[in-house]
Write a protein that holds these residues in place. Sequence first.
Motif, short mmCIF file in Angstrom:
data_model
loop_
_atom_site.label_atom_id
_atom_site.label_comp_id
_atom_site.label_asym_id
_atom_site.label_seq_id
_atom_site.Cartn_x
_atom_site.Cartn_y
_atom_site.Cartn_z
N GLU A 125 -0.17 6.59 12.59
CA GLU A 125 -1.64 6.68 12.22
C GLU A 125 -1.87 4.89 11.96
O GLU A 125 -2.79 4.45 12.22
CB GLU A 125 -2.17 7.55 11.26
CG GLU A 125 -2.30 8.80 11.91
CD GLU A 125 -3.17 9.58 10.97
OE1 GLU A 125 -4.50 9.28 10.82
OE2 GLU A 125 -2.94 10.62 10.29
N ILE A 126 -0.94 4.55 11.17
CA ILE A 126 -0.89 3.14 10.68
C ILE A 126 0.29 2.33 11.81
O ILE A 126 1.21 2.44 11.33
CB ILE A 126 -0.75 2.78 9.22
CG1 ILE A 126 -1.87 3.31 8.59
CG2 ILE A 126 -0.59 1.26 9.03
CD1 ILE A 126 -1.72 3.41 7.10
N GLY A 128 -8.32 -0.28 3.71
CA GLY A 128 -8.47 -1.21 4.76
C GLY A 128 -7.22 -1.11 5.62
O GLY A 128 -7.42 -1.59 6.80
N TYR A 129 -6.28 -0.91 5.03
CA TYR A 129 -5.10 -0.60 5.96
C TYR A 129 -5.03 0.49 6.99
O TYR A 129 -4.01 0.75 7.79
CB TYR A 129 -3.68 -0.59 5.17
CG TYR A 129 -3.77 0.40 4.25
CD1 TYR A 129 -3.22 1.71 4.15
CD2 TYR A 129 -4.04 0.03 2.54
CE1 TYR A 129 -3.11 2.63 3.40
CE2 TYR A 129 -4.12 1.28 1.84
CZ TYR A 129 -3.57 2.27 2.09
OH TYR A 129 -3.30 3.48 0.94
N TYR A 130 -5.97 1.47 6.73
CA TYR A 130 -5.80 2.62 7.35
C TYR A 130 -6.90 2.84 8.47
O TYR A 130 -7.93 2.07 8.37
CB TYR A 130 -6.31 4.06 6.53
CG TYR A 130 -6.23 5.36 7.29
CD1 TYR A 130 -4.97 5.99 7.30
CD2 TYR A 130 -7.37 5.83 7.85
CE1 TYR A 130 -4.97 7.24 8.09
CE2 TYR A 130 -7.33 7.16 8.46
CZ TYR A 130 -6.16 7.77 8.57
OH TYR A 130 -6.08 8.92 9.22
N PRO A 131 -6.78 3.06 9.62
CA PRO A 131 -7.50 2.78 11.00
C PRO A 131 -8.94 3.37 10.70
O PRO A 131 -9.17 4.08 9.94
CB PRO A 131 -6.91 3.55 12.05
CG PRO A 131 -5.45 3.86 11.84
CD PRO A 131 -5.40 3.71 10.29
N ALA A 154 0.83 -1.17 0.07
CA ALA A 154 0.12 0.11 0.04
C ALA A 154 1.07 1.32 -0.05
O ALA A 154 1.10 1.69 0.91
CB ALA A 154 -1.02 0.08 1.22
N VAL A 181 -0.54 -5.66 1.41
CA VAL A 181 -1.89 -6.01 1.08
C VAL A 181 -1.75 -7.60 0.64
O VAL A 181 -2.83 -8.26 1.08
CB VAL A 181 -2.48 -5.14 -0.14
CG1 VAL A 181 -3.86 -5.55 -0.45
CG2 VAL A 181 -2.20 -3.75 0.51
N GLU A 215 1.68 15.28 3.13
CA GLU A 215 1.33 14.20 4.18
C GLU A 215 2.61 13.65 4.76
O GLU A 215 2.21 13.65 6.07
CB GLU A 215 1.00 13.02 2.89
CG GLU A 215 -0.43 13.17 2.25
CD GLU A 215 -0.71 11.99 1.44
OE1 GLU A 215 -1.83 11.68 1.11
OE2 GLU A 215 0.10 11.03 1.13
N CYS A 223 0.29 4.28 -0.88
CA CYS A 223 -0.25 5.45 -0.23
C CYS A 223 -0.40 5.52 1.14
O CYS A 223 -0.62 6.62 1.75
CB CYS A 223 -1.54 5.56 -0.86
SG CYS A 223 -1.74 5.92 -2.73
N GLY A 224 -0.24 4.52 1.90
CA GLY A 224 -0.21 4.44 3.29
C GLY A 224 1.08 4.52 3.85
O GLY A 224 1.33 5.00 5.10
N LYS A 258 -0.01 -4.29 8.02
CA LYS A 258 -1.20 -3.62 7.25
C LYS A 258 -0.96 -3.12 5.78
O LYS A 258 -1.72 -3.26 5.10
CB LYS A 258 -1.80 -2.64 7.99
CG LYS A 258 -2.36 -3.19 9.34
CD LYS A 258 -4.00 -2.89 9.35
CE LYS A 258 -4.48 -3.50 10.47
NZ LYS A 258 -5.87 -3.44 10.52
N LEU A 259 0.49 -2.81 5.75
CA LEU A 259 0.80 -2.02 4.42
C LEU A 259 0.90 -3.14 3.13
O LEU A 259 1.11 -3.06 2.02
CB LEU A 259 1.90 -1.31 4.63
CG LEU A 259 1.74 -0.20 5.51
CD1 LEU A 259 3.15 0.72 5.67
CD2 LEU A 259 0.90 0.80 4.68
N PRO A 305 -5.49 7.50 1.68
CA PRO A 305 -6.17 6.43 2.74
C PRO A 305 -7.45 6.80 3.52
O PRO A 305 -8.21 6.03 3.81
CB PRO A 305 -4.55 6.18 3.49
CG PRO A 305 -3.69 6.39 2.60
CD PRO A 305 -4.16 7.56 1.73
N TYR A 347 1.62 7.40 6.44
CA TYR A 347 0.87 7.24 7.71
C TYR A 347 1.49 6.11 8.66
O TYR A 347 1.00 6.29 9.95
CB TYR A 347 -0.52 7.02 7.41
CG TYR A 347 -1.30 7.77 6.43
CD1 TYR A 347 -1.78 8.83 7.35
CD2 TYR A 347 -1.28 7.81 5.21
CE1 TYR A 347 -2.40 10.01 6.26
CE2 TYR A 347 -1.81 9.03 4.33
CZ TYR A 347 -2.28 10.22 5.01
OH TYR A 347 -2.91 11.09 4.43
#
Lengths: 559, 559
Positions: free
Chosen positions: A53-54, B374-377, A42, A62, A166, A44-45, A59-60, B435, A48
């Motif tokens: 935040e993540i 889904g990977y963002y809270p 991910a 996928v 960001e 774009c994550g 979780k990144l 996200p 974060y």
Amino acid sequence: MGQRVLIVGGVAGGMSAATRARRLAEDAEIVVFERGPHVSFANCGLPYFLGGEIADRNKLLVQTPERLKAVFNLDIRTHAEVVSIDPEHKEITVRDRTSNRVSTERYDALILSTGAAPVVPRVPGADRPGHFALRTLEDMDAIDGWIKERGATNGVVVGGGFIGLEVAEQLHRRGLRISVIERNPQVLKPFDPEMAAHLHIELRKHGVGLYLNNGLSRFDSPTAGERAGASVVVLANGTRLPADVVILGLGVRPEAKLARDAGLVIGPTGGVKVDAHLRTSAPDVYAVGDAIEVTHGVTGRPALIPLGGPANRQGRTAADNIFGVPSAYPGTLGTAIVRVFDRTAAVTGANEAQLKDAGMAFEAVHLHPNAHAGYYPGAAPLALKVLFDPVTGRLLGAQAVGADGIDKRIDVLATALRAGMTVDDVADLELCYAPPFGAAKDPVNLAGMAAQNVRAGLVHPIRWDEIASLDRTLALILDFRDRAEREAGAIPGSVHIPLGELRARLDELPRDAEIIAHCASGQRSYNACRILMQNGFRCRNLVGSFKTWKAAVDGSRPT
Amino acid sequence: MGQRVLIVGGVAGGMSAATRARRLAEDAEIVVFERGPHVSFANCGLPYFLGGEIADRNKLLVQTPERLKAVFNLDIRTHAEVVSIDPEHKEITVRDRTSNRVSTERYDALILSTGAAPVVPRVPGADRPGHFALRTLEDMDAIDGWIKERGATNGVVVGGGFIGLEVAEQLHRRGLRISVIERNPQVLKPFDPEMAAHLHIELRKHGVGLYLNNGLSRFDSPTAGERAGASVVVLANGTRLPADVVILGLGVRPEAKLARDAGLVIGPTGGVKVDAHLRTSAPDVYAVGDAIEVTHGVTGRPALIPLGGPANRQGRTAADNIFGVPSAYPGTLGTAIVRVFDRTAAVTGANEAQLKDAGMAFEAVHLHPNAHAGYYPGAAPLALKVLFDPVTGRLLGAQAVGADGIDKRIDVLATALRAGMTVDDVADLELCYAPPFGAAKDPVNLAGMAAQNVRAGLVHPIRWDEIASLDRTLALILDFRDRAEREAGAIPGSVHIPLGELRARLDELPRDAEIIAHCASGQRSYNACRILMQNGFRCRNLVGSFKTWKAAVDGSRPT
């Protein structure tokens, strides 16, 4: 055995192509070559995770190669760098980055999803330690590790693009003092300056040092008496910003070398040239994602628009075309969104600069309505700008900034834009209304109505940036707000008449000067203009009125 | 002096018409006749004052007659009931409800914005005390006063429409124990049953007593041994619900008597008939808002769709047509939204019942994607249903329920619907993605893609309500979820194969039975269907899969 489909690049467009291809052809052999260690992460994550935040790095990720094998029967090869393409023999050469072994692979169809690479500044000191781009999980881990190891408390972000902002927000969230430097007079080029100004104000409100119109000159080592740190970012005007960590957010360039070396046509923008079916100039070679040049959905011009949404849809389209499902890519509108602290900014279609470049006539409306019904708690205003063709009324672009409801309005306008709707259509859209969600006339409807009024000649607009150069012997600025609003700030040299008093005070007004009407957002002054025009006065309404003017003026200072 | 424009009704449509008329014609005489004491109040906000979310009653008074006079030079006459229209002589008769004086007023143009009246049940005991409709500020004050005076702790809402559910939620918020009764098997008729089911579950989760398929029989006085209270609501099946306060939410009927008595054409639905320019059958008489019959934007049928958004836009359109600005009303899609505790439900276009009534072919997709990446809270799933024409692919309607992002998706689909978009267009919409806000493939895109797959024959759908009647000797239900998911609940008689094992276990599957594939939401089972179909199995995918089936089954019990 079915077709042998090779895919270069295992993120976004490449992985969408691979999974769609499998669904269309159970018997195809599908091999994905990914230069890095991870596919389908991910990207774009990434910012974060840096800000916390993540919290969970997993979780990144996928998808894993194992799961992609189990579910999609994909042959995923990581650390596998495709070094050349032979379109004539339909072969690629692959180097295994672990073993350094080189092999040749035959294809029936090839999909290039090579992405884009961060622009690296060619300035003295660029190779100093503590400088990072943020494009991959490895980049992210390197930044995270560096900040932890060095106990970094001070960061500079070079470039005020989407990812730059960001990262600035997230490193600030992590407790670092952050500066953002930008060589242009504004951050976020897809926005017009008076819209970006809202974000300048927001960044500064949160203590981010913002240096505009002041690009990177070089990197230096700290001098005696200067704060210690990995690097000193030296700006064009000589300002020195010591930094424990530097994030390079100077944008990206298409990774088109592989295609270029193979003789594929490259577009004027530097992206791989493709047709509407995402075919390159070589037979059975497709290209998708950040590596390609797209057609801008409004201007019709070739453009580089590196975004995750289009990349994913392009991957699916390429697979469709390989396996005989008719599918065309309709061009890119550049719909994008970014959250910057308590503000969200989003954009779709063309902005003023792009329209001017393309020689397209446009007119703009600016509004500041509440995101939902004003009588329901939590109603916060948003700034909405809509660009349209003054002759046909066709929508050309939209931008919005505010605390909430921004994504919704720009998504609606992006849909209207794609449909070729006019401002008349937009005025009549039938959108959700209950007090927590909208208003009987949604901000989008109001924008359409305001544009209708301009087109019908019911009101003549004047822009915020025309105010400074007005000849005050020929123009009178009239403020139609209430007294309390005026006491909180006013345009210098303006005269105050509360709207409710206008009809009774018409004989106070000059008939030899043009009246520039404004209120807070432009709605009351539109009413004033209607009264004035029908009483024979010459009149223009300040588009977006005091709120737009004030944000643009406050937000445009360079430091 | 300009035209004399009379407007009957000073809320929503009437007030939009009045202010627009003034902006178009400074010299017109504009008189608004309002039967009640207030004009331009926020009727959609009434439930939220009862629950205390809107604390300040003054917030509901959007405009006062004084301000409307000062800013718009409107002649507002409250307590003024228009009792007849003489279209031939272009006159109306008005009764002042304070003085009882009757006068006659001449018009050049007349706009009827008479609204709609609550349906009053004709059952024994309907005149007992403590029964209220909620349509005006006076109704709201009466309910508020009654609850305070009586110390009401127990309420029954008769009718599970939009306002009924909003009031139920708000009185619950105020601390009352609430029951909702509904004679149909579901609340909110504009939704299909499996979508309304999500709200049944939500209402019950919050302790609201929900009685479905069980209408009002009569009202009674409490009997000996029964809880004391103002009234006892007796249901069709004899169930007795004692209530301190009863809210009648049985819907509304157009207030068309004035028009009917004047000989104006009334449509088959009972609403005033108007053309696309909102002209009634009488010259220079226009009608807008809840009083009129509109053309449904999807079925093309006459319909009553009493909503604030359309009413406001219709008012503007009527004024435009009176003053020579070309303007047509494009029909109504019925876009609507309601928040019910922690769920929001929204709808646009036609539902299955309306499409069947209109004899229009349709197909449906159901999805349960996350509202953002889904990977963002905070990513929560939403239930999204999209109806489309299987032959042309044209969008016909959409419904969504979830915790957030509902208004956005339905607004986008309402825009696509108005534009006449197909599911192909929807698959390719370019929407905001970062996200916190969405996903690279937005739920709306995914719905378009799922519908494309159905149209292309890549997957054959089966509906949740076909499962119960499947002949299990001819059909095998296969569950492709993971083990942990299956342990939390399964469709009776289904067989479990995790998707990742399917290719290796194909020879376990029967070739003489049809396979009904499902997973949690339908995405993995779609992949399974592709594998199965390409290996020669007959296969259908359960639309919306376990989540849709489970909600429909759990939510459909009557009490």
